[in-house]
Scaffold this active site. Structure first.
Site, mmCIF file in Angstrom:
data_model
loop_
_atom_site.group_PDB
_atom_site.id
_atom_site.type_symbol
_atom_site.label_atom_id
_atom_site.label_comp_id
_atom_site.label_asym_id
_atom_site.label_seq_id
_atom_site.Cartn_x
_atom_site.Cartn_y
_atom_site.Cartn_z
ATOM 1 N N GLY A 196 16.188 59.832 -6.254
ATOM 2 C CA GLY A 196 16.035 58.433 -8.131
ATOM 3 C C GLY A 196 17.421 58.123 -6.943
ATOM 4 O O GLY A 196 17.398 58.084 -6.017
ATOM 5 N N SER A 197 18.772 57.431 -8.127
ATOM 6 C CA SER A 197 19.764 56.697 -7.203
ATOM 7 C C SER A 197 20.953 57.691 -6.435
ATOM 8 O O SER A 197 20.938 58.968 -6.320
ATOM 9 C CB SER A 197 20.539 56.382 -8.658
ATOM 10 O OG SER A 197 20.468 57.658 -9.676
ATOM 11 N N ALA A 199 23.878 57.981 -7.281
ATOM 12 C CA ALA A 199 24.830 58.445 -8.091
ATOM 13 C C ALA A 199 24.302 59.757 -7.935
ATOM 14 O O ALA A 199 24.536 61.423 -8.318
ATOM 15 C CB ALA A 199 25.468 57.973 -9.572
ATOM 16 N N VAL A 200 22.948 60.015 -8.481
ATOM 17 C CA VAL A 200 22.078 61.512 -9.136
ATOM 18 C C VAL A 200 21.573 62.237 -8.034
ATOM 19 O O VAL A 200 21.937 63.565 -8.328
ATOM 20 C CB VAL A 200 21.337 61.675 -10.029
ATOM 21 C CG1 VAL A 200 20.893 62.808 -10.647
ATOM 22 C CG2 VAL A 200 21.538 60.057 -11.198
ATOM 23 N N GLY A 201 21.413 62.030 -6.207
ATOM 24 C CA GLY A 201 21.405 62.565 -5.599
ATOM 25 C C GLY A 201 22.555 63.487 -4.852
ATOM 26 O O GLY A 201 22.697 64.533 -5.565
ATOM 27 N N GLU A 218 15.742 61.225 -1.349
ATOM 28 C CA GLU A 218 15.082 59.870 -1.379
ATOM 29 C C GLU A 218 15.839 59.202 -2.123
ATOM 30 O O GLU A 218 15.277 59.609 -3.552
ATOM 31 C CB GLU A 218 13.153 60.056 -2.058
ATOM 32 C CG GLU A 218 12.596 60.827 -0.674
ATOM 33 C CD GLU A 218 12.220 60.644 0.822
ATOM 34 O OE1 GLU A 218 13.231 59.649 1.139
ATOM 35 O OE2 GLU A 218 12.173 60.845 1.721
ATOM 36 N N CYS A 252 11.478 51.082 -5.091
ATOM 37 C CA CYS A 252 12.964 51.684 -3.710
ATOM 38 C C CYS A 252 13.010 50.855 -2.786
ATOM 39 O O CYS A 252 14.309 50.494 -2.155
ATOM 40 C CB CYS A 252 12.884 53.004 -4.001
ATOM 41 S SG CYS A 252 12.023 53.026 -2.937
HETATM 42 P P1 NAD Z 1 17.749 58.340 -11.635
HETATM 43 O O1 NAD Z 1 18.502 59.164 -10.695
HETATM 44 O O2 NAD Z 1 19.067 57.658 -12.748
HETATM 45 O O3 NAD Z 1 16.905 59.445 -12.247
HETATM 46 C C1 NAD Z 1 15.790 60.460 -11.541
HETATM 47 C C2 NAD Z 1 15.298 61.117 -11.957
HETATM 48 O O4 NAD Z 1 17.191 62.574 -11.927
HETATM 49 C C3 NAD Z 1 15.040 61.532 -13.792
HETATM 50 O O5 NAD Z 1 14.182 62.503 -13.124
HETATM 51 C C4 NAD Z 1 16.607 61.658 -14.600
HETATM 52 O O6 NAD Z 1 15.243 62.165 -15.758
HETATM 53 C C5 NAD Z 1 17.360 62.592 -13.773
HETATM 54 N N1 NAD Z 1 18.585 62.395 -13.996
HETATM 55 C C6 NAD Z 1 19.135 61.762 -14.096
HETATM 56 N N2 NAD Z 1 20.806 61.551 -14.615
HETATM 57 C C7 NAD Z 1 20.963 62.665 -14.322
HETATM 58 C C8 NAD Z 1 21.702 63.341 -14.105
HETATM 59 N N3 NAD Z 1 23.373 63.371 -14.852
HETATM 60 N N4 NAD Z 1 21.980 64.853 -13.929
HETATM 61 C C9 NAD Z 1 20.416 65.311 -13.917
HETATM 62 N N5 NAD Z 1 19.208 64.404 -13.245
HETATM 63 C C10 NAD Z 1 19.565 63.441 -13.496
HETATM 64 O O7 NAD Z 1 17.223 57.119 -10.341
HETATM 65 P P2 NAD Z 1 15.789 56.095 -11.846
HETATM 66 O O8 NAD Z 1 16.527 55.075 -12.440
HETATM 67 O O9 NAD Z 1 15.111 57.057 -12.379
HETATM 68 O O10 NAD Z 1 15.213 55.687 -10.447
HETATM 69 C C11 NAD Z 1 15.887 54.432 -9.750
HETATM 70 C C12 NAD Z 1 16.773 55.152 -8.411
HETATM 71 O O11 NAD Z 1 15.829 55.665 -8.129
HETATM 72 C C13 NAD Z 1 16.622 53.721 -7.749
HETATM 73 O O12 NAD Z 1 18.317 54.001 -7.056
HETATM 74 C C14 NAD Z 1 15.736 54.088 -5.991
HETATM 75 O O13 NAD Z 1 16.407 52.685 -5.153
HETATM 76 C C15 NAD Z 1 15.783 55.256 -5.740
HETATM 77 N N6 NAD Z 1 14.494 55.474 -5.725
HETATM 78 C C16 NAD Z 1 14.021 56.130 -4.750
HETATM 79 C C17 NAD Z 1 12.647 56.051 -4.122
HETATM 80 C C18 NAD Z 1 12.433 56.636 -2.989
HETATM 81 O O14 NAD Z 1 11.802 57.390 -2.090
HETATM 82 N N7 NAD Z 1 13.858 56.659 -1.939
HETATM 83 C C19 NAD Z 1 11.601 56.012 -4.841
HETATM 84 C C20 NAD Z 1 11.462 55.353 -6.426
HETATM 85 C C21 NAD Z 1 13.133 55.458 -6.501
#
Ligand code: NAD
Length: 473
Positions: A196-197, A199-201, A218, A252
């Site tokens: 994911g993003s 920020a959430v990472g 990731e 991504c």
């Molecule tokens: P996101 O970080 O908003 O959400 C990812 C997951 O985290 C979701 O399951 C969501 O429910 C959970 N989440 C969201 N906010 C949270 C919080 N405050 N606390 C706990 N969990 C929370 O990301 P997104 O919008 O779903 O995806 C887009 C991002 O993912 C982009 O930055 C993209 O580059 C990245 N991405 C990376 C890869 C990779 O393999 N490196 C692949 C796909 C997407």
């Protein structure tokens, strides 16, 4: 319409308790049993191919063919590769001894980490959860999978497929958003795999730190494309159009922005526009191959970024059309006037391609190095020295030369970010290792116990030996 129902706190607690109780048994599952489960998963996916395509179309407007190669094939090929290699990966690996350990046996044994949590995003909502799930099951772990709340149609199929293959004490799906994920993150897992993003990472890593739990992150970032004057411009432009506008830019590792040698300006823009028409016709919203934005919130984010830019004098080369009721944003190319606004600061994750023309390579390198280390870096050049310069002076999770995005399909390359774009490695052997603990095992020589050289009380011969070690080892 899929009906939205998030998992309750009681369901989450029950899955966790059952998976915890199942741990000792799960760790003993033979390689053969793990392979059989992955093979069953493969068969069920193939049997549900049409349903998966339909769900992905509803969530993201993906063309069936695109779902076939970028989602279904991606999972199937990973499952097949793991089944083929698992025996070798899971076997103990002997390592060489030095003279000190003469007669000893030293080896590395992969062992399951235990309880794993996999959190996924919405952009490849079928592929991403399953490739990481496959690695975790192959490594001998239990899995709680939390897909994104925004891909509800795909989630439903995903949950059905998983329930057909696995008992929830082994693999369970938890549906939910921030509240449910927060509840999961408060539990003690042995490894968390988050996609994911950034920020959430950071939130995930903070929670994991409380239990000193391993993490794989990731993440994303602004992946640059370098375009040298020594390149086949026609092929390069087609390449960029595919990599950038695949899944409407919601990839991504999609190129985020292009850095183009300024001597190519007119030719590059002309070829790019031509490649766009070849790909999607003169009106891309009529193309069956062009995907939609996941939801209104993401569309508004992209639309706002574009409007802010155009209001500040950024030049619109093509695209710009937004249709809210269709969640449509046209493939858009712009030339920004400044690099300090959101367009060139945030990861775009949508169909907007900023193009920057540079006078010399040092200027382009500086633009990249002023930003966080990206997930990917693309270089289009037939000049070896140019390619080497870019690689030497930048850092990125992965790099592809004279192509883009396809590096993720190579079975023997790791998939990973670096710092802000990720921590840890995924896919193939790297995914298996990430979900395993690499246990170091040393069996003493039957003739001499090495530590006996240092046993108390220390004597003159101990001193001589230590001096020898300092001098020669
Ligand atoms: P996101 O970080 O908003 O959400 C990812 C997951 O985290 C979701 O399951 C969501 O429910 C959970 N989440 C969201 N906010 C949270 C919080 N405050 N606390 C706990 N969990 C929370 O990301 P997104 O919008 O779903 O995806 C887009 C991002 O993912 C982009 O930055 C993209 O580059 C990245 N991405 C990376 C890869 C990779 O393999 N490196 C692949 C796909 C997407």
């Amino acid at each position: 319409m899929a009906t939205r129902r998030y998992s309750t706190a009681a369901e989450i607690a029950l899955y966790y308790t059952r998976q915890t109780a199942y741990q000792p048994e799960c760790k003993q599952l033979s390689v053969q049993v793990r392979k059989e489960l992955l093979s069953k998963l493969e068969q069920v996916i193939l049997a549900r191919r049409k349903d998966i395509q339909e769900a992905l179309f509803q969530d993201l407007g993906k063309a069936a063919l695109e779902s076939d190669y970028a989602e279904i094939f991606a999972v199937i090929s990973e499952l097949r590769f793991i089944q083929k290699k698992l025996g070798r990966w899971a076997a103990p690996t002997a390592v060489a001894n030095n003279l000190l350990f003469f007669g000893a046996k030293a080896y590395i044994q992969s062992e399951p980490k235990g309880r794993t949590l996999i959190i996924s995003p919405w952009n490849y909502p079928f592929q991403l959860p399953l490739v990481h799930l496959a690695a975790s099951v192959a490594a001998g772990n239990t899995v709680i999978l939390k897909p994104s709340e925004f891909s509800e149609h795909t989630n439903r199929i995903l949950a059905e497929i998983i329930a057909e293959v696995f008992d929830p004490q082994h693999v369970a799906v938890v549906e939910g958003a921030v509240e449910e994920t927060t509840q999961l993150l408060a539990l003690r897992f042995d490894h968390i795999h988050f996609t994911g993003s950034p920020a959430v990472g950071k939130i995930v890593m903070q929670q994991a730190a409380k239990n000193l739990c391993g993490v794989t992150l990731e993440l994303g970032g602004k992946s640059p494309v370098f375009i040298d004057r020594q390149t086949d411009l026609s092929k390069t432009c087609k390449n960029i159009i595919w990599a950038k506008f695949l899944n409407a830019g919601q990839t991504c590792i999609a190129p985020d922005y292009a850095l183009v040698d300024s001597s190519l300006k007119e030719a590059f823009l002309a070829q790019l526009k031509e490649a766009l028409i070849t790909a999607f016709g003169t009106d891309p919203k009529l193309s069956k191959d062009y995907a939609r934005i996941i939801n209104g919130r993401q569309l508004t984010r992209l639309k706002t970024i574009l409007e802010e830019e155009l209001a500040q004098g950024t030049q619109l080369i093509c695209g710009g059309e937004v249709l809210e009721e269709q969640r449509y944003m046209a493939p858009t190319v712009v030339i920004p006037t400044r690099l300090d606004r959101r367009l060139m600061q945030d990861e775009l994750f949508g169909p907007i391609l900023p193009v920057i023309f540079y006078q010399d390579l040092a200027e382009a390198l500086q633009i990249v190095n002023e930003r966080e280390k990206p997930l990917s870096c693309y270089i289009f050049s037939d000049n070896k020295a140019y390619v080497e310069q870019v690689i030497k002076h930048t850092s990125a999770g992965s790099t592809c030369i004279n192509d883009a995005v396809i590096q993720i399909m190579h079975p023997n390359l790791p998939f990973a970010g670096v710092n802000n774009s990720g921590i840890g490695q995924s896919l193939g052997k790297f995914g298996f290792q990430d979900f395993s603990h690499q246990r170091a095992i040393l069996q003493s020589s039957p003739w001499v116990r090495m530590s006996s050289f240092f046993w108390f009380p220390y004597k003159e011969r101990t001193k001589k030996l230590v001096n020898l070690l300092i001098k020669w080892f």
